[in-house]
Design a protein around this motif. Structure first.
Motif, mmCIF file in Angstrom:
data_model
loop_
_atom_site.group_PDB
_atom_site.id
_atom_site.type_symbol
_atom_site.label_atom_id
_atom_site.label_comp_id
_atom_site.label_asym_id
_atom_site.label_seq_id
_atom_site.Cartn_x
_atom_site.Cartn_y
_atom_site.Cartn_z
ATOM 1 N N GLY A 124 -21.324 -75.606 -18.813
ATOM 2 C CA GLY A 124 -21.126 -76.984 -19.233
ATOM 3 C C GLY A 124 -20.994 -77.960 -18.090
ATOM 4 N N ALA A 125 -20.311 -77.565 -17.015
ATOM 5 C CA ALA A 125 -20.112 -78.472 -15.885
ATOM 6 C C ALA A 125 -19.821 -77.654 -14.637
ATOM 7 N N ALA A 126 -19.972 -78.311 -13.506
ATOM 8 C CA ALA A 126 -19.673 -77.681 -12.214
ATOM 9 C C ALA A 126 -19.267 -78.760 -11.226
ATOM 10 N N PRO A 127 -18.375 -78.470 -10.300
ATOM 11 C CA PRO A 127 -18.059 -79.441 -9.235
ATOM 12 C C PRO A 127 -19.303 -79.694 -8.383
ATOM 13 N N ILE A 128 -19.420 -80.881 -7.845
ATOM 14 C CA ILE A 128 -20.596 -81.186 -7.043
ATOM 15 C C ILE A 128 -20.648 -80.309 -5.795
ATOM 16 N N GLY A 129 -19.487 -79.848 -5.316
ATOM 17 C CA GLY A 129 -19.477 -78.963 -4.171
ATOM 18 C C GLY A 129 -20.045 -77.596 -4.473
ATOM 19 N N ALA A 130 -20.093 -77.212 -5.765
ATOM 20 C CA ALA A 130 -20.622 -75.906 -6.142
ATOM 21 C C ALA A 130 -22.140 -75.873 -6.116
ATOM 22 N N ILE A 131 -22.784 -77.011 -5.948
ATOM 23 C CA ILE A 131 -24.247 -77.043 -5.890
ATOM 24 C C ILE A 131 -24.747 -76.387 -4.609
ATOM 25 N N ALA A 132 -23.967 -76.475 -3.558
ATOM 26 C CA ALA A 132 -24.375 -75.894 -2.280
ATOM 27 C C ALA A 132 -24.554 -74.387 -2.412
ATOM 28 N N SER A 279 -26.390 -74.721 2.919
ATOM 29 C CA SER A 279 -25.548 -73.528 2.818
ATOM 30 C C SER A 279 -24.074 -73.853 2.636
ATOM 31 N N GLY A 280 -23.712 -75.118 2.653
ATOM 32 C CA GLY A 280 -22.352 -75.520 2.351
ATOM 33 C C GLY A 280 -21.363 -75.233 3.472
ATOM 34 N N ASP A 281 -20.094 -75.432 3.164
ATOM 35 C CA ASP A 281 -19.010 -75.223 4.115
ATOM 36 C C ASP A 281 -18.617 -73.754 4.089
ATOM 37 N N ARG A 282 -18.741 -73.078 5.212
ATOM 38 C CA ARG A 282 -18.444 -71.648 5.268
ATOM 39 C C ARG A 282 -16.960 -71.354 5.140
ATOM 40 N N ARG A 283 -16.119 -72.360 5.275
ATOM 41 C CA ARG A 283 -14.677 -72.146 5.164
ATOM 42 C C ARG A 283 -14.096 -72.696 3.869
ATOM 43 N N ARG A 284 -14.922 -73.232 3.002
ATOM 44 C CA ARG A 284 -14.432 -73.748 1.723
ATOM 45 C C ARG A 284 -15.561 -73.629 0.698
ATOM 46 N N SER A 288 -16.197 -69.932 -9.573
ATOM 47 C CA SER A 288 -15.828 -69.971 -10.994
ATOM 48 C C SER A 288 -15.368 -68.611 -11.483
ATOM 49 N N TYR A 289 -15.185 -67.662 -10.554
ATOM 50 C CA TYR A 289 -14.736 -66.335 -10.954
ATOM 51 C C TYR A 289 -13.307 -66.422 -11.489
ATOM 52 N N GLY A 290 -13.114 -65.955 -12.696
ATOM 53 C CA GLY A 290 -11.820 -66.070 -13.352
ATOM 54 C C GLY A 290 -11.823 -67.069 -14.479
ATOM 55 N N GLY A 291 -12.938 -67.830 -14.605
ATOM 56 C CA GLY A 291 -13.064 -68.712 -15.761
ATOM 57 C C GLY A 291 -13.048 -70.190 -15.454
ATOM 58 N N THR A 292 -12.442 -70.624 -14.354
ATOM 59 C CA THR A 292 -12.381 -72.044 -14.023
ATOM 60 C C THR A 292 -12.846 -72.250 -12.590
ATOM 61 N N TRP A 293 -13.465 -73.405 -12.355
ATOM 62 C CA TRP A 293 -13.922 -73.746 -11.007
ATOM 63 C C TRP A 293 -12.729 -74.118 -10.138
ATOM 64 N N ARG A 294 -12.747 -73.637 -8.916
ATOM 65 C CA ARG A 294 -11.691 -73.972 -7.966
ATOM 66 C C ARG A 294 -12.229 -73.768 -6.552
ATOM 67 N N PRO A 295 -11.731 -74.549 -5.588
ATOM 68 C CA PRO A 295 -12.145 -74.342 -4.186
ATOM 69 C C PRO A 295 -11.354 -73.200 -3.560
ATOM 70 N N VAL A 296 -12.049 -72.323 -2.864
ATOM 71 C CA VAL A 296 -11.420 -71.185 -2.195
ATOM 72 C C VAL A 296 -11.570 -71.369 -0.692
ATOM 73 N N ARG A 297 -10.456 -71.412 0.011
ATOM 74 C CA ARG A 297 -10.477 -71.517 1.469
ATOM 75 C C ARG A 297 -10.613 -70.115 2.080
ATOM 76 N N ILE A 298 -11.387 -70.025 3.158
ATOM 77 C CA ILE A 298 -11.741 -68.725 3.739
ATOM 78 C C ILE A 298 -11.267 -68.671 5.187
ATOM 79 N N ASP A 469 -6.306 -69.128 -4.033
ATOM 80 C CA ASP A 469 -7.195 -70.155 -3.488
ATOM 81 C C ASP A 469 -7.401 -69.981 -1.985
ATOM 82 N N LEU A 470 -6.854 -68.889 -1.415
ATOM 83 C CA LEU A 470 -7.016 -68.598 0.001
ATOM 84 C C LEU A 470 -7.337 -67.120 0.148
ATOM 85 N N THR A 471 -8.409 -66.817 0.856
ATOM 86 C CA THR A 471 -8.800 -65.421 1.040
ATOM 87 C C THR A 471 -9.226 -65.190 2.483
#
Length: 523
Positions: A124-132, A279-284, A288-298, A469-471
């Motif tokens: 249904g939707a995705a954060p614009i950052g998830a397009i990368a 290719s997006g930000d390699r550290r952020r 959507s794993y788990g059901g909801t979109w969220r930013p994961v810091r690496i 949100d941090l791995t």
């Protein structure tokens, strides 16, 4: 002059002739000058799509921001929707409308962008950052295909063309290998074997062919120059609006297609930065794993000792660190002042200078440790030689080296070094013991995979377990196969060294942005 010499000189003359001709061709086929038109807000009767305008605005060198401009154009036409729920534009989301799901007749590059958004917003939707993209190679391939589709559209509209006419390009390519043919014949006549002769002949052709390939690209047509001038006028009109550069993506509802054209022309700095199809930000990374979109810091543990090491490797490193510690300690304790001779007018003391004695003991201990660690090479010898040079040039009876050599017992720096290497030896031993424990099992989705230089070196694998949100990245052995970005896997891991012992595929990765994947998601 012999015939062989004539052939070599003839080949050299052909190279010079080719370079001169190539220089004239570069000048003759360069792009004309774009004359900006007056500032205007009009698109024209049959305006080019923003993606094509991106090519014109970049002087036919590339299509930077073309994908972002196309997405904004699709939003202006009602095929997708961009929403900003709060004050932070980076938290904006993209939604595919019903018109977008049933759209037809789109240009190939428009369909490519829409399919990418549809694949990411399958729920249904995705954060614009998830397009990368998460995979660098996939991002490069996707953008290369997008560029070819945009160039094809520009050529169809009569705005762009090959830089070199087909006949001219073929002549330059054939001419690049003509000198090599003469060199090959001369080498064979000179008694060289066929393999060496071919190597001599191919080398100049490869260099000239590389120069030719680097100059390939697009060139403007007269119509293209005229249209580029018109769009330069629109850029001037948009630039006059001071706030336009900082407009968020969701403002397309107010500015309509102007935001898309402004992005294509490089005017909208904020929107261009947020809507990335690279290719997006390699550290952020958005997940959507788990059901909801969220930013994961690496986090990447690049400087962590023992990262990805096996039990045998950890024991080897512990032995190496212990050898260095013991060697430094033995040298510091056994060192005597009479190992150094006094320098006078009759003796230069070349082999027993204080600096050379100290350097030999310290560097020798480290070299012995490198041998045990399996890291010894010819470059190691070069570094060791350079490390001993400062002490080798010190031959006086006064100075730091002389005072240190005359000091009774270990120096403060030697004690510190012994402590550091001793601690490393204990650290690696503890890790080796922890590696003997039963591995843990975790399950998640692979967010990113990155290679490290060198054969046999572990790769980075970033796993999202869905509960944080941090791995921190794991060490995936270089020989591992069958794991791709986006796959769901079950890993048996050692937390001490963050090493992946084994991996089991739970669900294969869907190709990011592929049209097939988009159609399956839509159905």
């Amino acid at each position: 002059m012999t015939l062989i010499e004539q052939l070599y000189w003839g080949g050299a003359a052909l190279i010079v002739l080719w370079l001169v001709t190539f220089g004239f061709v570069l000048v003759a086929t360069r792009n004309g000058v774009v004359t900006p038109g007056p500032a205007t807000q009009e698109f024209g009767d049959d305006p080019e799509p923003p993606a094509v305008v991106s090519l014109l605005g970049n002087h036919w060198r590339g299509v930077e921001h073309a994908a972002a401009a196309t997405l904004l154009d699709l939003a202006a036409r009602g095929l997708v929707e961009l929403r900003q729920p709060g004050d932070d534009p980076a938290r904006s989301s993209v939604h595919v409308t019903e018109a977008g799901r049933t759209a037809s007749g789109l240009m190939p590059y428009e369909q490519r962008v829409l399919n990418r958004v549809t694949a990411r917003a399958a729920n249904g939707a995705a954060p614009i950052g998830a397009i990368a993209f998460r995979d660098v190679k996939r991002a490069a391939a996707w953008n290369a295909e997008l560029r070819q589709e945009i160039i094809a559209e520009a050529r169809l509209r009569g705005l762009s063309r090959f830089r070199y006419p087909r006949l001219l390009g073929s002549a330059l390519l054939i001419g690049a290998f003509a000198p090599g043919a003469l060199f090959t014949v001369a080498a064979i006549m000179g008694g060289h074997n066929v393999r060496a002769a071919l190597a001599v002949g191919v080398a100049p052709g490869a260099v000239l062919g590389f120069l030719l390939a680097k100059s390939l690209g697009e060139r403007a047509t007269p119509k293209g120059l005229a249209r580029a001038g018109h769009w330069a006028g629109l850029r001037a009109w948009l630039t006059a609006h001071e706030d336009f550069a900082q407009l968020p993506p969701a403002s397309v509802t107010v500015w309509d297609r102007y935001l898309a054209y402004g992005t294509a022309l490089g005017v909208t700095s904020l929107t261009s930065r947020l809507l990335g199809f690279d290719s997006g930000d390699r550290r952020r990374v958005w997940s959507s794993y788990g059901g909801t979109w969220r930013p994961v810091r690496i986090r990447y543990p690049r400087l962590r000792p023992g990262f990805g090491g096996s039990t045998s490797r950890l024991l080897q490193l512990a032995s190496a660190a212990g050898v260095v510690a013991v060697g430094l300690c033995a040298f510091a304790v056994l060192r005597q002042p009479d190992w150094v001779v006094a320098v006078d007018a009759h003796s230069d003391g070349s082999l027993r200078r204080p600096g050379l004695v100290l350097s030999a003991g310290w560097v020798g201990s480290v070299l012995l440790g490198l041998v045990v660690a399996g890291k010894f090479s010819r470059w190691t010898l070069l570094v060791a030689f350079l490390a001993m040079m400062p002490g080798n040039f010190v031959s006086g009876s006064h100075g730091w080296f002389s005072d240190a050599a005359a000091h009774e017992g270990p120096l403060l720096g030697e004690l510190a070094a012994v402590g550091v290497f001793g601690a490393l030896a204990v650290y690696f031993l503890v890790l080796a013991c922890l590696e003997r424990r039963e591995p843990d099992t975790i399950t998640g989705e692979v967010l990113r995979m990155e290679s490290r230089k060198g054969k046999g070196v572990a790769r980075f694998l970033v796993l999202d377990e869905g509960n944080t949100d941090l791995t921190t990245a794991w060490a995936l052995p270089a020989a591992s196969q069958g794991i791709a970005t986006g796959a769901q896997v079950r890993l048996r891991i050692s937390r001490a060294t963050r090493t992946i012992r084994s991996a089991e595929l739970v669900r294969a990765a869907m190709p990011e942005g592929d049209r097939v994947a988009a159609k399956q998601a839509a159905s």
